[in-house]
Enzyme design. Structure first.
Site, PDB file in Angstrom:
ATOM      1  N   ASP A  14       0.851  -1.201   0.000  1.00 14.93           N
ATOM      2  CA  ASP A  14       0.000   0.000   0.000  1.00 14.93           C
ATOM      3  C   ASP A  14       0.879   1.240   0.000  1.00 14.93           C
ATOM      4  O   ASP A  14       1.715   1.424   0.891  1.00 14.93           O
ATOM      5  CB  ASP A  14      -0.895   0.014   1.247  1.00 14.93           C
ATOM      6  CG  ASP A  14      -2.071  -0.943   1.122  1.00 14.93           C
ATOM      7  OD1 ASP A  14      -2.292  -1.485   0.019  1.00 14.93           O
ATOM      8  OD2 ASP A  14      -2.754  -1.154   2.138  1.00 14.93           O
ATOM      9  N   ASP A 261     -11.711  -5.314   5.578  1.00 16.66           N
ATOM     10  CA  ASP A 261     -10.787  -6.446   5.799  1.00 16.66           C
ATOM     11  C   ASP A 261     -10.730  -6.812   7.280  1.00 16.66           C
ATOM     12  O   ASP A 261     -10.705  -7.995   7.644  1.00 16.66           O
ATOM     13  CB  ASP A 261      -9.384  -6.091   5.298  1.00 16.66           C
ATOM     14  CG  ASP A 261      -9.363  -5.827   3.811  1.00 16.66           C
ATOM     15  OD1 ASP A 261     -10.223  -6.379   3.101  1.00 16.66           O
ATOM     16  OD2 ASP A 261      -8.489  -5.070   3.359  1.00 16.66           O
TER      17      ASP A 261
END
Ligand code: ATP
Ligand code: RIB
Length: 315
Positions: A14, A261
């Site tokens: 990320d 998530d």
């Protein structure tokens, strides 16, 4: 007995930027913060499940693929820290992928572009090599950041082995999903956008969410858990019972990226431990409620003691 959540999914790095707004095409915008960290929906969910299960004697096992590079090392480091069993995850010659995450510095909301890279080379045949591990799981969890035939093969193997299956249909599909994917899923966990795309119905309020959940059941899914951001999660059971499980306020929201998530990983962990459905959803909401108070995705996943403390405080 040792129970196990088997997670089939993605890892990417990320690359996150905070700014006051999104840039326009052709524009360069000064941001206020930058961070590089481990991400990918599959890996984030594996980290959330492993942290939630730490100390319980149960475990999270993760199957993916990595490049032999610096981003791949980010993966190995976070899995080691969280206690994810990644012994099935191999390196390959394709580079590890990345997600460009733009975060609104005021609301914490995000916009993401993902290029999955190495994990997207995971084939149905490679999933078949893990058949024994999938069949020995207590719960199987997957998402849509891998090729659809790879996801489908995982769900088929779990279903054939009598292992309860969870599909988080994220990111929102750009093409219609094969019917088999929903039919192979005992629990489908979309957010509002994904539910709207999959059902073809608007999801802008609770009544519309209920209608979309019913449509997803009509398309073959059993239990639907439609996450509603700060409102919590709507549960529609296979028997037709509807319940809204409220979210948890664990402090000021810093970044919502990875909330879904955190929810999926926490929910799967609780289900693997044998918690009843609504308790497992509550556990997922508590896991996600803590994660949104921290920056990053996988690094923001809470430890078991933190989740238990929040659940206790709220009861
Ligand atoms: P993201 O794409 O940002 O990772 P998502 O859109 O997949 O998340 P959401 O429905 O936004 O998923 O959130 C998942 C769960 O996280 C919710 O069901 C809720 O329990 C929790 N959550 C999300 N936002 C908040 C918030 N602002 N405060 C508390 N809990 C939250
Ligand atoms: O769900 C959040 C994740 O989606 C991020 O970590 C990013 O990698 C994207 O895949």
């Amino acid at each position: 007995m040792s129970n196990k959540v088997f997670i089939l999914g993605s890892f990417v790095a990320d690359v996150a930027f905070r700014s006051s707004r999104l840039p326009a095409w052709g524009e360069t915008l000064m941001g206020s913060n930058f961070a590089l960290g481990p991400g990918g929906k599959g890996s984030n969910q594996a980290v959330a499940a492993a942290r939630a299960l730490a100390g319980s004697g149960h475990k999270a096992q993760f199957l993916s693929k990595l490049g032999d590079d610096a981003f791949g090392k980010l993966a190995r480091d976070i899995w080691e820290d969280a206690g994810v069993d990644a012994s099935l995850t191999r390196n390959c010659i394709v580079a590890t992928g990345a997600a460009a995450i733009l975060i609104d510095e005021k609301s914490g909301e995000n916009a993401i572009i993902i290029v999955p890279g190495a994990c997207f080379t995971l084939t149905p045949a490679e999933v078949e090599e893990a058949t024994d591990d999938i069949r020995s799981a207590t719960v199987f969890l997957t998402q849509l950041e891998l090729p659809l035939n790879t996801v489908e093969r995982g769900l088929e193997l779990a279903r054939a082995g009598g292992v309860p299956t969870i599909l988080n249909p994220a990111p929102a599909p750009t093409h219609p999903l094969p019917d088999a994917l929903l039919a192979l899923s005992d629990y489908v966990i979309p957010n509002e956008t994904e539910a709207a795309i999959l059902s073809g119905l608007p999801v802008e309020n609770l009544e519309q969410a209920k209608a979309a959940a019913k449509k997803l059941q009509a398309l073959g899914a059993r239990n639907i858990i439609l996450t509603l951001g700060s409102q919590g999660a709507l549960v529609l059971t296979a028997e037709g019972t509807e319940t809204l499980v409220p979210s948890f306020n664990a402090g000021p929201v810093v970044e919502t990226t990875g909330a879904g998530d955190a929810f999926c990983g926490g929910f799967a962990a609780a289900l693997a431990e044998g918690q009843p459905l609504l308790e497992a959803v509550r556990f997922g909401c508590a896991t996600a409620g803590i994660s949104v108070t921290r920056p990053g995705t996988a690094p923001s996943m809470p430890k078991r003691a933190e989740i238990e403390a929040l659940l206790k405080k709220a009861s």
